[in-house]
Every structure is written in structure tokens, then in C-alpha cells.
Design a protein around this motif. Structure first.
Motif, PDB file in Angstrom:
ATOM      1  N   UNK A   1       0.841  -1.196   0.000  1.00  0.00           N
ATOM      2  CA  UNK A   1       0.000   0.000   0.000  1.00  0.00           C
ATOM      3  C   UNK A   1       0.880   1.252   0.000  1.00  0.00           C
ATOM      4  N   UNK A   2       0.329   2.338  -0.514  1.00  0.00           N
ATOM      5  CA  UNK A   2       1.060   3.590  -0.567  1.00  0.00           C
ATOM      6  C   UNK A   2       0.997   4.280   0.793  1.00  0.00           C
ATOM      7  N   UNK A   3       2.156   4.712   1.285  1.00  0.00           N
ATOM      8  CA  UNK A   3       2.248   5.419   2.563  1.00  0.00           C
ATOM      9  C   UNK A   3       2.992   6.732   2.356  1.00  0.00           C
ATOM     10  N   UNK A   4       2.913   7.590   3.365  1.00  0.00           N
ATOM     11  CA  UNK A   4       3.653   8.850   3.313  1.00  0.00           C
ATOM     12  C   UNK A   4       5.150   8.552   3.351  1.00  0.00           C
ATOM     13  N   UNK A   5       5.907   9.386   2.670  1.00  0.00           N
ATOM     14  CA  UNK A   5       7.355   9.190   2.595  1.00  0.00           C
ATOM     15  C   UNK A   5       7.995   9.182   3.978  1.00  0.00           C
TER      16      UNK A   5
END
Length: 106
Positions: A40-44
Motif C-alpha cells: 500500500x502507498x504510505x507517506x514518505x
């Protein structure tokens, strides 16, 4: 350098670290670790926190032809120790669990 979910899973396995331990070290939730490892995409900044926590535990990440990781010499030496020597709490839990099961059988 790009930090990939597969590298996170490999690093945890090499360190014998569970999702909970990584989450605590990175100061994120266990769900966040699971989401990252699922892809899943997460904050950097969250991904950076996970990477820093694993590096602090003794992992070096590589991104040559294939993304990978390796343990530092100190981490490799710790992982070579018997589990009871490096983590007496885990050994005590195992003993208690075995004792409790034996008591239930009686």
C-alpha cells in the motif's frame, strides 16, 4: 535509495523481528507496517521511519541489480546467539507456555 516492502520483510526476518517490534521502533502502528509490506502507498516520512528503525537494528539496504539487504557485523553476531541468550524474556515465555500446557494435561 528506494526502500521496498520486500526489503522490509527480508530485514524483519533476518533480525527475527515481528511486526509489533518494528512498529514500536518506528513509532507507527502495526497496521501501518502491514500496509507497507502489502504494498500500500504510505507517506514518505512513514516509510523513512520504518527504514531508519531497521537500520538502527543493524540492517544495511542495497539497491544494486536487485534490491536487497544485509545485516551489519554487529547484528549478524547477535543473530548467531541462541534465542535465550539474546532475549531471555522470549525464552521465559516459552517455558511458561510449556509449563501451562503440561499443567492442563494433568
Amino acid at each position: 535509495m528506494i526502500f521496498l516492502p520486500v526489503q522490509c520483510r527480508m530485514a524483519r526476518a533476518a533480525l527475527g523481528m515481528g511486526v509489533r517490534e518494528l512498529a514500536a521502533a518506528a513509532k507507527v502502528s502495526t497496521d501501518t507496517v502491514a500496509r507497507f509490506e502489502r504494498g500500500d502507498e504510505l507517506k514518505e516520512r512513514t516509510i523513512d521511519a520504518l527504514q531508519r528503525a531497521l537500520e538502527a537494528a543493524g540492517v544495511e539496504f542495497t539497491n544494486g541489480d536487485q534490491p536487497g539487504m544485509r545485516l551489519t557485523k554487529a547484528a549478524a553476531a547477535r543473530s548467531a546467539e541462541p534465542a535465550s541468550a539474546s532475549n531471555p524474556t522470549v525464552a521465559a515465555k516459552v517455558v511458561r507456555r510449556k509449563t501451562a500446557k503440561a499443567a492442563q494435561k494433568r
